[in-house]
Write a protein that holds these residues in place. Structure first.
Motif, PDB file in Angstrom:
ATOM      1  N   TRP A 163      24.224  37.882  42.604  1.00  0.00           N
ATOM      2  CA  TRP A 163      25.633  37.802  42.962  1.00  0.00           C
ATOM      3  C   TRP A 163      26.235  36.548  42.352  1.00  0.00           C
ATOM      4  O   TRP A 163      25.596  35.498  42.316  1.00  0.00           O
ATOM      5  CB  TRP A 163      25.796  37.750  44.483  1.00  0.00           C
ATOM      6  CG  TRP A 163      25.184  38.900  45.225  1.00  0.00           C
ATOM      7  CD1 TRP A 163      23.885  39.028  45.631  1.00  0.00           C
ATOM      8  CD2 TRP A 163      25.848  40.095  45.640  1.00  0.00           C
ATOM      9  NE1 TRP A 163      23.691  40.214  46.284  1.00  0.00           N
ATOM     10  CE2 TRP A 163      24.882  40.892  46.304  1.00  0.00           C
ATOM     11  CE3 TRP A 163      27.152  40.564  45.537  1.00  0.00           C
ATOM     12  CZ2 TRP A 163      25.187  42.131  46.849  1.00  0.00           C
ATOM     13  CZ3 TRP A 163      27.466  41.808  46.076  1.00  0.00           C
ATOM     14  CH2 TRP A 163      26.488  42.576  46.725  1.00  0.00           C
ATOM     15  N   GLN A 175      26.037  31.189  41.414  1.00  0.00           N
ATOM     16  CA  GLN A 175      25.244  32.423  41.393  1.00  0.00           C
ATOM     17  C   GLN A 175      24.141  32.341  42.421  1.00  0.00           C
ATOM     18  O   GLN A 175      23.443  31.349  42.521  1.00  0.00           O
ATOM     19  CB  GLN A 175      24.633  32.646  40.008  1.00  0.00           C
ATOM     20  CG  GLN A 175      23.760  33.897  39.926  1.00  0.00           C
ATOM     21  CD  GLN A 175      23.163  34.089  38.546  1.00  0.00           C
ATOM     22  OE1 GLN A 175      23.878  34.058  37.545  1.00  0.00           O
ATOM     23  NE2 GLN A 175      21.860  34.273  38.483  1.00  0.00           N
ATOM     24  N   ARG A 241      30.614  43.919  46.635  1.00  0.00           N
ATOM     25  CA  ARG A 241      31.215  42.627  46.973  1.00  0.00           C
ATOM     26  C   ARG A 241      30.588  42.090  48.254  1.00  0.00           C
ATOM     27  O   ARG A 241      30.421  42.826  49.232  1.00  0.00           O
ATOM     28  CB  ARG A 241      32.730  42.746  47.142  1.00  0.00           C
ATOM     29  CG  ARG A 241      33.454  43.054  45.828  1.00  0.00           C
ATOM     30  CD  ARG A 241      34.951  43.142  46.016  1.00  0.00           C
ATOM     31  NE  ARG A 241      35.656  43.417  44.781  1.00  0.00           N
ATOM     32  CZ  ARG A 241      36.066  42.489  43.915  1.00  0.00           C
ATOM     33  NH1 ARG A 241      35.853  41.199  44.188  1.00  0.00           N
ATOM     34  NH2 ARG A 241      36.693  42.826  42.813  1.00  0.00           N
ATOM     35  N   PHE A 259      31.561  36.808  46.603  1.00  0.00           N
ATOM     36  CA  PHE A 259      30.689  37.183  45.487  1.00  0.00           C
ATOM     37  C   PHE A 259      30.961  38.593  44.979  1.00  0.00           C
ATOM     38  O   PHE A 259      31.379  39.479  45.720  1.00  0.00           O
ATOM     39  CB  PHE A 259      29.223  37.129  45.934  1.00  0.00           C
ATOM     40  CG  PHE A 259      28.685  35.739  46.181  1.00  0.00           C
ATOM     41  CD1 PHE A 259      28.264  34.955  45.127  1.00  0.00           C
ATOM     42  CD2 PHE A 259      28.581  35.240  47.478  1.00  0.00           C
ATOM     43  CE1 PHE A 259      27.735  33.697  45.343  1.00  0.00           C
ATOM     44  CE2 PHE A 259      28.069  33.977  47.711  1.00  0.00           C
ATOM     45  CZ  PHE A 259      27.641  33.196  46.637  1.00  0.00           C
ATOM     46  N   LYS A 260      30.663  38.783  43.694  1.00  0.00           N
ATOM     47  CA  LYS A 260      30.606  40.102  43.078  1.00  0.00           C
ATOM     48  C   LYS A 260      29.178  40.329  42.615  1.00  0.00           C
ATOM     49  O   LYS A 260      28.498  39.398  42.160  1.00  0.00           O
ATOM     50  CB  LYS A 260      31.542  40.196  41.891  1.00  0.00           C
ATOM     51  CG  LYS A 260      33.027  40.124  42.235  1.00  0.00           C
ATOM     52  CD  LYS A 260      33.871  40.253  40.982  1.00  0.00           C
ATOM     53  CE  LYS A 260      35.357  40.177  41.312  1.00  0.00           C
ATOM     54  NZ  LYS A 260      36.186  40.299  40.067  1.00  0.00           N
ATOM     55  N   LYS A 261      28.707  41.582  42.693  1.00  0.00           N
ATOM     56  CA  LYS A 261      27.350  41.873  42.254  1.00  0.00           C
ATOM     57  C   LYS A 261      27.318  41.945  40.739  1.00  0.00           C
ATOM     58  O   LYS A 261      28.193  42.538  40.103  1.00  0.00           O
ATOM     59  CB  LYS A 261      26.860  43.189  42.867  1.00  0.00           C
ATOM     60  CG  LYS A 261      25.353  43.363  42.769  1.00  0.00           C
ATOM     61  CD  LYS A 261      24.837  44.392  43.756  1.00  0.00           C
ATOM     62  CE  LYS A 261      23.324  44.327  43.860  1.00  0.00           C
ATOM     63  NZ  LYS A 261      22.791  45.268  44.860  1.00  0.00           N
TER      64      LYS A 261
END
Length: 262
Positions: A163, A175, A241, A259-261
């Motif tokens: 993420w 990250q 997300r 976060f975004k994957k």
């Protein structure tokens, strides 16, 4: 012609009536052991009824989303502004519906711009349609509608993977890599600030959310400064997300990581 009552007896009866009226008023509708002395019973709230995700109506001036988790006679409330500019952490008491906690103004990098400011107020729950409102959070009452009951349980495997989040116009990137058990790992190369992170996101068995416990270690004058955080995390239905909101152990700092994957 009716015989008039002696004046002394009239005075005595008036005084007796006043005394009786005063006693009944003091007891209130709940009797001598109920109410607050003025006939108004204390308002209570069942923390279990507050569990879920709540959102302000679309037309609201202040747009916020709340995650509420019951905890032994109280409820923990996490309120995040939809533009991530503010985080509010509250504890609501079930016995009197009072709420207290802290409000954090967040900077563009998702961290508190200063120490948290005290928040004191009340929570009110409405059954139909199901909504909750808070005083003390804003200048006016903050009202939210339930959008998800977070019935749970959360699935641990859903947060596994890599993420990342980009903040401050891309100048700060973080990250996280989570394993199957929810353990957080990061390296210097994964954060543009040189900060590293360790901790866990643990699936809750009684709610569709995750307990967040993590440490942030950042370069500081003469060494490294480590801050321990605890909070709550949620994942969207598409599992793409991950939102983590937390406060430091001393409640001085707040943080929000969206976060975004990868």
């Amino acid at each position: 012609m009716q015989k008039q009552m002696p004046k002394q007896k009239q005075t005595f009866l008036v005084a007796l009536a006043i005394a009786a009226t005063t006693l009944l008023t003091a007891c209130g509708p709940g009797g001598p052991d109920g109410g607050d002395g003025g006939g108004t019973a204390a308002t209570t709230i069942n923390p279990a009824d507050l569990k879920g995700r709540w959102a302000t109506p679309k037309e609201a001036t202040t747009a916020m989303t709340a995650i509420i988790i019951p905890d032994a006679g109280t409820a923990n409330v996490w309120l995040l502004a939809n533009d991530s500019s503010r985080l509010v952490k509250l504890m609501v008491r079930g016995d009197d519906s009072s709420s207290n906690g802290k409000s954090y103004a967040l900077s563009a990098d998702g961290r508190a711009a200063g120490d948290g400011q005290p928040v004191v107020g009340k929570a009110t729950l409405t059954a139909t349609p199901k909504s909750v409102s808070f005083t003390g959070v804003n200048a006016t009452v903050l009202a939210l509608n339930q959008s998800d009951a977070l019935a749970g349980p959360a699935v641990q495997a859903d947060v596994a993977g890599s993420w990342d989040v980009s903040m401050s116009g891309g100048s700060r990137k973080v990250q996280w890599s989570l394993d199957a058990a929810g353990a957080i790992a990061s390296t210097d190369s994964s954060s543009t600030t040189g900060c590293t992170y360790t901790g866990t996101l643990t699936a809750m068995t009684d709610a569709g959310a995750y307990k967040a416990q993590f440490s942030e270690a950042c370069p500081d004058t003469g060494g490294t400064k480590t801050v321990n955080f605890s909070g709550i995390a949620t994942i969207n239905p598409e599992k793409s997300r991950l939102t983590v909101i937390a406060t430091s152990a001393d409640d001085a700092r707040g943080a929000a990581l969206l976060f975004k994957k990868k």
